[in-house]
Design an enzyme around this catalytic site. Structure first.
Site, mmCIF file in Angstrom:
data_model
loop_
_atom_site.group_PDB
_atom_site.id
_atom_site.type_symbol
_atom_site.label_atom_id
_atom_site.label_comp_id
_atom_site.label_asym_id
_atom_site.label_seq_id
_atom_site.Cartn_x
_atom_site.Cartn_y
_atom_site.Cartn_z
ATOM 1 N N HIS A 257 0.806 -1.235 0.000
ATOM 2 C CA HIS A 257 0.000 0.000 0.000
ATOM 3 C C HIS A 257 0.834 1.277 0.000
ATOM 4 O O HIS A 257 0.500 2.228 -0.701
ATOM 5 C CB HIS A 257 -0.958 -0.014 1.186
ATOM 6 C CG HIS A 257 -1.965 -1.116 1.098
ATOM 7 N ND1 HIS A 257 -3.049 -1.078 0.252
ATOM 8 C CD2 HIS A 257 -2.030 -2.322 1.725
ATOM 9 C CE1 HIS A 257 -3.755 -2.190 0.371
ATOM 10 N NE2 HIS A 257 -3.146 -2.976 1.252
ATOM 11 N N GLU B 83 -6.067 -4.704 -4.259
ATOM 12 C CA GLU B 83 -5.256 -5.766 -3.629
ATOM 13 C C GLU B 83 -4.685 -6.773 -4.644
ATOM 14 O O GLU B 83 -3.566 -7.232 -4.482
ATOM 15 C CB GLU B 83 -6.085 -6.537 -2.595
ATOM 16 C CG GLU B 83 -6.517 -5.724 -1.379
ATOM 17 C CD GLU B 83 -5.419 -5.544 -0.334
ATOM 18 O OE1 GLU B 83 -4.322 -6.101 -0.507
ATOM 19 O OE2 GLU B 83 -5.683 -4.827 0.649
ATOM 20 N N SER C 38 3.375 -7.668 -2.652
ATOM 21 C CA SER C 38 4.088 -7.906 -1.390
ATOM 22 C C SER C 38 4.323 -9.398 -1.166
ATOM 23 O O SER C 38 4.704 -9.806 -0.077
ATOM 24 C CB SER C 38 3.319 -7.279 -0.219
ATOM 25 O OG SER C 38 1.996 -7.769 -0.159
HETATM 26 FE FE LIG Z 1 -3.854 -4.885 1.811
#
Ligand SMILES: [Fe+2]
Length: 301
Positions: A186, A227, A246
């Site tokens: 993020h 996401e 990520s």
């Molecule tokens: Fe997230």
């Protein structure tokens, strides 16, 4: 179950679950709390459950959130050398995967944040850089918050961030969003003015949403775009979603997903399981196409 299969299962789980972000689905009152400052207890199967020193530090970091006043500089978290090592391990796995599979927009933002490989960046530093670029602020929270609280804060340009890092025994696995997901996912994407704008529009759409059913659909659209969104760049599929970006494991496997054309109504109806690699992803024709489509959809929500 034999010891061998048990180990295999555990390894699979480590690979499969390092992207988990339960926020959009944590509607169970035991998992999420309406008060953004409540401390979440660790489950007995949490990797850090038996590590008293880790739990003490988690509580110390939770105290930062409890005492935080919006707008103040975020106090630094007391990460240990072992935890900085966790960051390095993740960084070494992520870097090559991102260079191969991240969207150009993401890689451009990543350069601007200029992370060091051997030190977990403090939220304070990332917040200053992101705010200067897009006006978005990161604010620490002690644990999971209700999806509506999390999403509505986006309307005001506030991203509620956890500050602890996953337990050092499982560097590529975390059962909950930690500072790595927050910053690498993020934090970086919020340094894109267009992605920051889409996050704000999600928050505003949620504020206008009354029914639980509509909130659920909007949460799914958030999941399949912010996401887990992918798009095409010069014919190749690239990630702009924070959950993919990520997780080295999932980035490397995203091409194996059922890639469907970006259809936000369909995304709103699509169920998902946050504890596994996503078998279905929605792929936009380009960054511009994703931005225009999602922007228009949220404005008209
Ligand atoms: Fe997230």
């Amino acid at each position: 179950m034999t010891a061998e299969t048990d180990t295999t299962t555990r390894q699979d789980q480590q690979l499969l679950s390092d992207h988990v972000d339960m926020r959009p689905v944590a509607t169970d009152p035991d998992e999420a709390v309406a008060d953004r400052n409540a401390i979440v207890q660790l489950d007995p199967d949490h990797p850090g459950f038996r590590d008293l020193e880790y739990r003490r530090r988690r509580n110390q970091i939770a105290q930062i959130a409890l005492q935080y006043h919006p707008g103040d500089p975020i106090p630094d978290a007391p990460y240990t050398d072992e935890e900085h090592q966790v960051w390095l391990t993740i960084w070494r796995a992520l870097q090559p995967a991102q260079q191969k599979h991240a969207s150009a927009e993401y890689l451009e933002c990543l350069k601007q944040l200029n992370f060091l490989p051997d030190r977990i960046p403090q939220l304070r530093e990332i917040n200053e850089k992101v705010f200067a670029i897009s006006g978005f602020r990161l604010e620490p929270v002690a644990g999971l918050v209700q999806p509506r609280v999390f999403l509505e804060n986006l309307a005001d340009g506030v991203f509620l961030c956890t500050q602890y890092i996953r337990h050092h025994s499982t560097p590529l696995y975390t059962p909950e969003p930690d500072v790595v997901h927050e910053i690498v996912g993020h934090g970086v994407t919020l340094a894109s003015p267009r992605l920051a704008e889409l996050n704000r529009l999600f928050g505003k759409a949620v504020q206008r949403t009354k029914s639980a059913d509509a909130l659920e659909r909007l949460s799914r659209i958030y999941w399949f775009t912010i996401e887990f969104g992918v798009l095409r760049e010069d014919g190749a599929v690239k990630a702009y979603g924070t959950g993919l970006l990520s997780s080295a494991g999932e980035l490397g496997k995203m091409h194996q997903a059922d890639l469907r054309p970006l259809d936000l109504d369909a995304a709103g109806r699509q169920d998902y399981d946050p504890t596994h690699f996503q078998p279905v992803l929605f792929c936009a024709d380009s960054f511009d196409a994703m931005y225009q489509t999602l922007r228009e959809y949220l404005v008209n929500w």
